[in-house]
Scaffold this active site. Structure first.
Site, PDB file in Angstrom:
ATOM      1  N   ASP A 163       0.807  -1.220   0.000  1.00 53.79           N
ATOM      2  CA  ASP A 163       0.000   0.000   0.000  1.00 53.79           C
ATOM      3  C   ASP A 163       0.838   1.268   0.000  1.00 53.79           C
ATOM      4  OD1 ASP A 163      -2.531  -0.938  -0.008  1.00 53.79           O
ATOM      5  OD2 ASP A 163      -2.783  -0.919   2.171  1.00 53.79           O
ATOM      6  N   TYR A 211       6.840  -9.583   7.722  1.00 49.32           N
ATOM      7  CA  TYR A 211       6.548  -8.152   7.847  1.00 49.32           C
ATOM      8  C   TYR A 211       6.997  -7.669   9.226  1.00 49.32           C
ATOM      9  CZ  TYR A 211       3.553  -7.685   3.699  1.00 49.32           C
ATOM     10  OH  TYR A 211       3.076  -7.608   2.417  1.00 49.32           O
TER      11      TYR A 211
END
Lengths: 246, 246
Positions: free
Chosen positions: B52, B110
């Site tokens: 994103d 992540y």
């Protein structure tokens, strides 16, 4: 009237250093503007450390005098509302009217970050010095031990500095490593102009194998800026903390 | 013809995410332009993770096919010359023509950073989520244990996602703390749209005392996005690594 002490953190990337100058955006200039607008009186802060263009700070110190009724410890919150995101007051408190941040004895801690990897890192690019040649960290640590203690650091001082004495005391040089990122944490009773950056530049020369660690002792003895290594880039340097003796 | 695999690092601050779009600057768009100009043929990369807007990466993966005589492992150096400072290729290598970065099994890691302090930090502002309310880290760690394993993560998926199955496996959630900075490192076989950010937002609610850690189990069972906490900001998130099974 009261004297207020501020702990000031900033990202130095977009500033021409601390010290106010005409025609340049500086941390001191921005602070003076924001304080003058908040307190409705002309404010000129006195900073502890006039960091260079591009150098960051977690805890620089500044003081100013004011007649404002706003309690000293609330000024941080009100001031942060008027400051850009890259300057943040971490604390404000009342201090003695005799306290001068450059004339009082203190212990300063600087941190220098080196990224030692094959390729630069986008997210560390503004906060570290990228060195791709593999550094011998053990040799760098040994070289650093010769700098700890009271020495004449003339070789590690910019030739543009105007000071009476170039004798300073380094209390400690500590190392931290997080994968490719090397942190050098230097603690002392005061630093000459560009001193931490020249020390780092010299230690990097040792790490690359250009000098033996013991050569650092000779560099100190020569008392000549040309004997030391290059000045490492400003962006790798951060002023972590200034502790005043009470 | 050969297929080349790139490891791509970027600072997501100035990009509208990975995926190429008309009228927006994206990481994929910049890579396609630089590769097309370098290799003198129209290149369109395929990315592993379409991060994103504002999300960072240390190791996203992209592939493309080329007839260029430049050796695959040299492309990183040549390409970095044509890329802005905030996108850096960390490695380039030839891969099999069958390798597709989104269709092959992989383990993704992540990292989410939370700055839990009284005031924001200028140098961490672009890479962490600032939370001033003191977080109970032990409760957050306990809550996270309910998420490890194979689960239907429908509650932790943006309602805008279009996927067949919302079942995923989280292999581990690790924690690191460096003073005020909390790192959450999540490793899994794939993540739904906004999943790490919704997990973080939910764990922060636990850390603030709004839910008990055990409530996370109920959130999973409800299979309803509204049951989970808010989506934590993009800037705290970084895609660390994608490991493919061989």
């Amino acid at each position: 009237m009261k004297r207020v002490k501020l702990i000031v953190a900033y990202d130095g990337t977009n500033y021409c250093g601390w010290q106010q100058q005409p025609n340049a955006i500086t941390v001191e200039g921005i602070l003076n503007e924001a304080l003058t607008s908040l307190l409705k009186e002309e404010i000129r802060v006195i900073g502890a450390s006039r960091t260079d263009s591009g150098v960051h700070a977690k805890g620089n110190v500044a003081v100013f005098d004011t007649c404002s009724p706003i309690p000293a410890e609330k000024i941080s919150y009100a001031l942060n509302q008027r400051l850009p995101e890259d300057i943040v007051i971490q604390k404000s408190e009342e201090t003695s009217l005799e306290f001068h941040p450059r004339r009082c004895n203190c212990v300063k801690t600087y941190e220098y970050k080196i990224l030692n990897s094959d390729f630069p890192s986008p997210t560390h690019r503004l906060y570290s010095y990228f060195v791709y040649k593999k550094l011998d960290l053990e040799k760098m640590k040994l070289a650093a031990t010769f700098l700890v203690g009271e020495h004449d650091f003339k070789s590690f001082c910019s030739i543009h500095a105007q000071v009476e004495s170039t004798v300073r005391t380094i209390y400690s040089i500590e190392w931290k490593q997080d994968k490719d990122l090397i942190h050098i944490i230097i603690c002392g009773n005061g630093f000459l102009y560009n001193m931490v950056r020249i020390i780092t530049g010299t230690l990097v020369q040792v790490g690359m194998g250009f000098y033996q660690p013991e050569h650092v002792r000779e560099i100190l003895e020569l008392k000549d800026r040309k004997a030391a290594g290059p000045t490492a880039p400003a962006k790798g340097l951060q002023l972590n903390e200034i502790r005043y003796e009470v």
